[in-house]
Design an enzyme around this catalytic site. Structure first.
Site, PDB file in Angstrom:
ATOM      1  N   GLN A  81      17.354  21.397   0.392  1.00 27.50           N
ATOM      2  CA  GLN A  81      17.983  21.752  -0.877  1.00 27.50           C
ATOM      3  C   GLN A  81      17.589  20.807  -2.009  1.00 27.50           C
ATOM      4  O   GLN A  81      17.072  19.711  -1.779  1.00 27.50           O
ATOM      5  CB  GLN A  81      19.508  21.742  -0.718  1.00 27.50           C
ATOM      6  N   HIS A  82      17.877  21.274  -3.215  1.00 26.24           N
ATOM      7  CA  HIS A  82      17.877  20.462  -4.435  1.00 26.24           C
ATOM      8  C   HIS A  82      16.509  20.082  -4.990  1.00 26.24           C
ATOM      9  O   HIS A  82      16.407  19.733  -6.167  1.00 26.24           O
ATOM     10  CB  HIS A  82      18.659  19.146  -4.241  1.00 26.24           C
ATOM     11  N   ASP A 241      18.844  24.782   3.490  1.00 24.36           N
ATOM     12  CA  ASP A 241      18.906  24.472   4.918  1.00 24.36           C
ATOM     13  C   ASP A 241      20.322  24.527   5.487  1.00 24.36           C
ATOM     14  O   ASP A 241      20.533  25.037   6.599  1.00 24.36           O
ATOM     15  CB  ASP A 241      18.255  23.129   5.230  1.00 24.36           C
TER      16      ASP A 241
END
Length: 479
Positions: A81-82, A241
């Site tokens: 992520q991110h 994820d």
């Protein structure tokens, strides 16, 4: 290779360190082939990776799956992520991606929170109070430090978006689960927030379309001879994820999960949109239409393994007793929000052993996760339900026993491995068959595994660690 009833789908886990691919039989959930290839991540103040390397790793992992991959009917990607991926007009990376655990954007995150109404406003509008991990802070950092890269950017993507786009071609897409970790997708309206985008100077035209749960992102066009997938393979929306792992577990609301990986996370599916102004809980969306309140620590298995290496010990060589307390904040920390912190060891005595120091590292990592668990679970959660323990550390005895001792809860360790990839496979299967992907995973029995009975909670250790954390003050702020 197990005999397959078919059809076959591919689930991908593109994590910080590597890409894994599983070819899964939709009828039975059996993994009929698998592959894995590593990524390179920079060290030092920043954490960056080349997105082209992710795609190369995906092709390599699929090639290891052999003929099974070439018989797949659908594919989905679960990704870290991110991360901020910036692409030029030709779709090529402008620069290496800024990863979730790059904490250089902590000042930008603090400034954004202050400028747009404070933590309460962010939590109410976005479901989360952004920290250094959130993509919006990374874009703000890039605009401040590398304006030429910002000017060259024609598209902004998350890691799973990038790989999904490489597979499917066409206009960029994302999903609500991963979009909810950006800081520019508002959970209140389930749309991009123009005020925040204007504040950081990001044109919404650069962002991907948010694909609804159950819809396709596209199909493999067949124009990459090095991609071992047949033309026309359906490409699912994909997701982040943690949302993919929740799919892989077939989570029902209220079941608690503790994931032990490079980062540590605790989460549970909820019917209620979370909004924590304290910033402990990130109010993520899940990949099905519900919510995934989650707390994340930067330092988990990698940090504890580093302590073991410094001590010259095997990671299982823990010893009970002693007075040592170790806060393993080796890369700063996200929960608690201490991006400039370093590791802290205190309470050493002449009779302290290396094994006791190592156990203190486990205790410090698990303490942070369990401290967030009560904030993650809503009032409808059953406090007697076993804690699902997943991730790379879940099968380690020292991790299992530490979680039992500090939580006081029963712990279930699913036999199924690679739950992010399995969740992506369940999403691909749902796209293919029209089933709910959570129901697919439950049909596959992915949570089956031994249950470790509850033991009495070690209140003395919890109080000692909390006392050190609260008393360290400015030392942990990095001042």
């Amino acid at each position: 290779m197990p005999a397959a009833e078919g059809p076959l789908v591919v689930g991908v886990d593109s994590s910080t360190q590597s890409t894994k691919a599983l070819v899964v039989d939709v009828a039975t959930g059996a993994v009929v082939a698998s592959g894995q290839a590593p990524h390179t991540v920079t060290s030092g103040a920043g954490r960056e990776s080349d997105p082209e390397e992710w795609y190369g790793a995906l092709r390599a992992a699929l090639a290891q799956c052999g003929d099974a991959a070439r018989r797949a009917a659908a594919i989905s990607v679960g990704g870290q992520q991110h991360g901020l991926v910036t692409l030029d007009a030709r779709g090529r990376p402008v620069r290496p991606a800024l990863l979730w655990n790059d904490v250089r954007s902590a000042p930008q995150a603090r400034r954004l929170v202050a400028e747009l109404g404070g933590p309460e406003e962010w939590a109410e509008r976005f479901g989360s109070v952004p920290g250094a991990s959130f993509t919006v802070a990374k874009w703000a950092w890039l605009a401040e430090h590398e304006p030429d890269a910002v000017r060259a950017t024609a598209a902004v993507r998350l890691p799973h978006d990038y790989l999904t786009g490489r597979l499917a071609g066409g206009p960029g897409t994302t999903d609500r689960g991963d979009a909810s970790g950006t800081g520019w997708w508002a959970s209140r309206t389930e749309s991009y927030d123009e005020e925040v985008l204007g504040r950081v100077g990001l044109d919404p035209a650069l962002l991907p379309r948010v694909v609804a749960p159950g819809d396709a992102a596209g199909a493999v066009p067949g124009n990459d001879p090095e991609l071992p997938l047949p033309e026309g393979v359906l490409v699912a929306a994909g997701t982040g994820d943690n949302a993919a792992a929740a799919l892989g577990l077939g989570l029902l609301p209220g079941t608690p999960v503790l994931s032990l990986g490079t980062s540590g996370t605790v989460y549970a599916v909820s019917r209620h949109r979370p909004a924590d102004p304290n910033g402990v809980v990130a109010g993520f969306a899940d990949a099905r239409g519900d919510w995934l309140p989650l707390a994340c620590t930067l330092n988990c298995t990698l940090a504890v393994d580093r302590i073991a290496a410094l001590l010259g010990l095997d990671r299982e060589a823990v010893e009970p007793g002693g007075t040592a307390t170790l806060l393993p904040y080796l890369d700063g920390e996200r929960t608690p929000d201490l991006p400039n912190a370093s590791g802290l060891l205190t309470g050493l005595r002449h009779d302290t052993t290396g094994g006791q120091v190592l156990q203190a590292a486990y205790d410090g990592a698990v303490h942070a996760l369990l401290g967030a668990l009560d904030h993650v679970l809503d009032a409808e959660a059953d406090p007697t339900e076993p804690l699902l323990l997943i991730g790379g550390g879940a099968r380690g005895s020292a991790w299992q026993q530490t979680v039992r001792r500090l939580s006081g809860r029963a712990v279930r360790v699913p036999r199924a491995r690679e739950l992010v990839a399995l969740g992506a496979a369940a999403q691909a299967a749902g796209l293919l068959t029209g089933e709910d992907p959570g129901a697919v995973a439950r049909r596959w029995g992915t949570t089956e595994g031994p249950v470790l009975e509850a033991v009495e909670r070690d209140e003395a250790a919890l109080e000692r660690i909390s006392g050190v954390r609260e008393g360290a003050g400015r030392l942990l702020e990095g001042a």
